[in-house]
Design a protein around this motif. Structure first.
Motif: not given
Length: 387
Positions: A185-188, A192-200, A234-239, A257-264
């Motif tokens: 859950r750590d936004p920093n 790991a979060l970008a990898a999770a987005l790729d799985v999604r 939420s995390f589905g937004g960057p997904a 309302d999701g914080m953005m992560f990943g290459p986008a």
């Protein structure tokens, strides 16, 4: 104050809470609700557990014209096992605020359970545009069922996805359960979060393959043109943004309302994208939104992109909690619960305005119609402001 202090004494025990039913939308469509297990042949080793192939669970909400629905029935919103898991998670989140165990187990939904035989035979594949719903981090798909029903009822095929090893708990038809917690859950923890987005994103592509939606250039013609929208909470937004980069079948995305992560975040997106924020959370306060919007404007200057804010709402706009608060009469006068779970705006009103804005967005983005509500502020929906 404990929420149970607000409930009648006779209802305070989990076994005594009486059934509450989500309201049925007054639309030309009833909704079928089915659940399926999907196994991905392209991933014989699950990225979180190499001992088996990647498999996921989905809930599918299919519109059925009222005349073609021969019988409706009342079904549990969540089974006893999953409701007990969610009760424990919510209790841990709320702490001293309190949560009445058994409320989720008591909830029911009215769905179409018998369809006229000619309905499926005569219906063209993908007669309705397809909308994928991406859940919040670690959040079960089941907590989006009422919202999915609302959106399906206005003419969309809606699919909500679980993501095993990330989602808090995923129960499969054989009774096995995969618990989550593998994604921090750590936004920093951006890698790991970008990898999770790729799985999604790969999970979303698996769903589209299962639905028979062809790759760009091979899509079947029809009302939805084979095109797909993605609504992420939420995390589905960057997904939503991530899958738009990786699968051309997803033609439009929404970030709830999701914080953005990943290459986008650095490269933006080239197709229509909508962002919903909550009070105090917008592109001026959320650095990742500003970076994503700037990247889209820089790399894809012709892309349609807008940002809205919903007054009196809380994070998790699309999750069913606000509706649960309405239907189970849990709002009372507990300001902490309203502030943390429901928001001051009612679930019914939230669904009304979200359905209206999402419908206009997807009619514009997927079907080429006018901008509708996105032409400017609406007197009908004063809670919604343009940022």
């Amino acid at each position: 104050m404990k929420l149970t202090h607000l409930l009648p004494e006779a209802l305070s025990g989990a076994g005594l809470i009486q059934a509450a039913v989500f309201p049925v939308p007054d639309t030309p469509y009833k909704v079928q609700w089915t659940s399926s297990e999907l196994v991905d042949p392209a991933r014989p080793a699950d990225p979180f557990n190499a001992s088996h192939a990647r498999r996921i669970m989905i809930s599918r909400f299919t519109p059925v014209r009222n005349r073609d629905c021969l019988q409706t029935c009342r079904v549990p919103y969540m089974n006893a096992f999953m409701s007990s898991v969610e009760d424990a998670i919510i209790e841990a989140f709320l702490g001293d605020i309190g949560w009445p165990r058994g409320v989720l187990a008591s909830m029911e939904m009215d769905v179409c359970c018998q369809v006229r035989n000619s309905h499926d035979k005569n219906r063209k594949e993908h007669d309705f545009p397809t909308i994928l719903i991406g859940t919040g981090l670690n959040t079960t798909r089941l907590l989006y069922s009422a919202a999915a029903q609302q959106l399906a009822s206005v003419g969309y095929e809606v699919v909500v996805m679980d993501h095993p090893y990330e989602t808090d708990a995923v129960q499969f038809p054989d009774g096995s359960v995969v618990y989550g917690g593998r994604v921090p859950r750590d936004p920093n923890a951006t890698d790991a979060l970008a990898a999770a987005l790729d799985v999604r994103s790969k999970d979303a592509s698996l769903v589209l393959d299962y639905l028979g939606i062809g790759k760009p250039g091979k899509m079947k013609r029809g009302r939805g043109g084979g095109k797909v929208g993605f609504v992420g909470d939420s995390f589905g937004g960057p997904a939503a943004a991530d899958v738009m980069l990786k699968d051309g079948r997803v033609a439009a995305g929404v970030n709830m309302d999701g914080m953005m992560f990943g290459p986008a975040v650095e490269v933006g997106v080239a197709r229509p994208f909508l962002t919903f924020g909550t009070p105090g959370h917008n592109s001026t306060s959320e650095a990742t939104w500003g970076r994503f919007l700037n990247a889209t404007s820089t790399h894809h200057p012709r892309t349609w992109i807008k940002e809205l804010s919903v007054a009196d709402s809380v994070h998790g706009l699309l999750i069913d909690f606000a509706l649960v608060g309405d239907v189970a009469e849990l709002r009372g006068d507990d300001r902490q619960l309203v502030g943390n779970m429901f928001g001051k705006i009612t679930g019914a009103r939230t669904m009304e305005l979200l359905t209206a804005y999402l419908s206009d967005f997807f009619e514009f983005a997927l079907e080429g119609r006018g901008q509708g509500l996105f032409a400017g502020p609406s007197k009908k929906y004063p809670e919604v402001s343009f940022v």
